[in-house]
Design an enzyme around this catalytic site. Structure first.
Site: not given
Ligand code: UT7
Length: 332
Positions: A116, A257, A287
């Site tokens: 990125c 980014h 992204n």
């Molecule tokens: O360019 C660099 C590349 N990447 C990034 O910068 C990404 C950085 N990270 C993020 O943007 C975020 O961490 C994500 C968007 C990937 C995830 O968001 P989050 O707020 O950190 O969610 P989480 O991983 O803490 O997950 C929260 C909940 C989980 O369920 P439980 O365990 O609380 O029951 C996940 O299983 O949300 C669930 N979850 C989803 N639910 C619906 C994870 N992905 C999804 C989804 N739809 N797509």
């Protein structure tokens, strides 16, 4: 940057493929919802290629526009650097493919792997070619076909990424012209496992097993990347501003980014930047890895938020980890 010769951005153009993948489309593929994606990421839709379209095809569309805007022809370009994580092939490089398609008959160049941070790193490398006097006109590209390495059964990653390309032409600037002012870059290899594609390289060449275990797709520890990105976006931004005797308030535009709306907003808030100075366009594109910053600059130009002489800070954090910032005055 102790520039021997000032360098300016003389042209910018972007391209996304026509096909749109909405949050509603993803609801049909994985257990997710439009509401969750919008709330947690800020993304509504992203563009993805049709089968057979590769990164050089997207890059070409952007490059043609950037070269024309700079008032040049492809034959004027002497060096091409393509920041990409999804080259057409491991070899030849996408820079070689693009050179031929564009008809940049005098150019040499290569691909740059910084995920990125591909565009910020490529901009810095391209600018040095002019600053040192080695070349006059340089094509800097950030382009990725993320849909080629995304697992559309993994809801934690497939909602985030899209395809796109952006290209900038760099040229020498006059002494009093707006120019690229400084850059700061870092890598932190300890972050490697947090965001990677495990197979397909020399460590784990393609095999039935790597395919069966879905190792040719992006794997991510989202929370680890999120925290690192917020901290480092602020840190690298402050470093490059401080050493130029500037404050965040001096910026006309902050172009980060585009990975997650919450990352950009948190970093901007820590820097004390008002929303009006922050470009966020990931709602429409997701992204796009190496392409997010030129796409965001393109949005700023289209929205009339960027004019010649404006003080702009670009900032990126990506897989590696890679971290980058480029401070510049907008060149046209
Ligand atoms: O360019 C660099 C590349 N990447 C990034 O910068 C990404 C950085 N990270 C993020 O943007 C975020 O961490 C994500 C968007 C990937 C995830 O968001 P989050 O707020 O950190 O969610 P989480 O991983 O803490 O997950 C929260 C909940 C989980 O369920 P439980 O365990 O609380 O029951 C996940 O299983 O949300 C669930 N979850 C989803 N639910 C619906 C994870 N992905 C999804 C989804 N739809 N797509």
């Amino acid at each position: 940057m102790k520039s021997l010769r000032p360098v300016r951005i003389a042209g910018l153009s972007t391209y996304v493929p026509p096909r749109v993948l909405t949050n509603g489309d993803l609801e049909k593929l994985v257990d997710t919802s439009d509401e969750w994606i919008l709330q947690r990421t800020g993304i509504r839709e992203r563009h993805v290629v049709d089968p057979g379209i590769a990164t050089s095809d997207l890059a070409l569309e952007a490059a043609v526009g950037a070269v024309a805007q700079a008032g040049l022809t492809p034959a004027d370009i002497e060096f091409i650097v393509v920041g990409t994580t999804t080259p057409d092939t491991i070899f030849p490089s996408t820079a070689c493919v693009l050179q031929e398609k564009l008809g940049a008959s005098r150019a040499w160049g290569f691909d740059l792997g910084a995920a990125c941070s591909g565009f910020t790193y490529a901009l810095t490398v391209g600018a040095q070619m002019i600053a040192t006097g080695a070349h006059d006109h340089v094509l800097v590209v950030g382009a990725d076909t993320m849909s080629s390495i995304i697992d559309y059964t993994d809801r934690t990653t497939c909602i985030l990424f899209g395809d796109g390309a952006g290209a900038a032409v760099l040229s020498p600037a006059g002494e009093d012209d707006p120019a690229i002012m400084d850059f700061a870059h870092e890598i932190d290899g300890s972050g490697g496992p947090s965001l990677c594609m495990p197979a397909g390289g020399s460590r784990l060449p393609a095999s039935h097993e790597t395919i069966d275990t879905r190792m040719h797709y992006v794997k991510q520890d989202g929370q680890a990347v999120f925290k690192f990105a917020v901290r480092k976006t602020e840190e690298i931004s402050r470093r490059v501003l401080d050493r130029n005797g500037l404050k965040p308030a001096d910026l006309d535009l902050f172009v980060s980014h585009q990975a997650n709306r919450r990352i950009i907003s948190a970093a901007a808030e820590r820097l004390g930047l008002p929303e009006s100075k922050v470009i966020i366009n990931l709602e429409r594109f997701g992204n796009t890895t190496g392409a997010t910053i030129p796409l965001a600059l393109g949005t700023a130009v289209a929205d009339g938020k960027l004019k010649r002489g404006d003080l702009v800070l670009l900032a990126s954090v990506g897989a590696g980890f890679t971290v980058g910032a480029v401070l510049l005055r907008w060149g046209f």
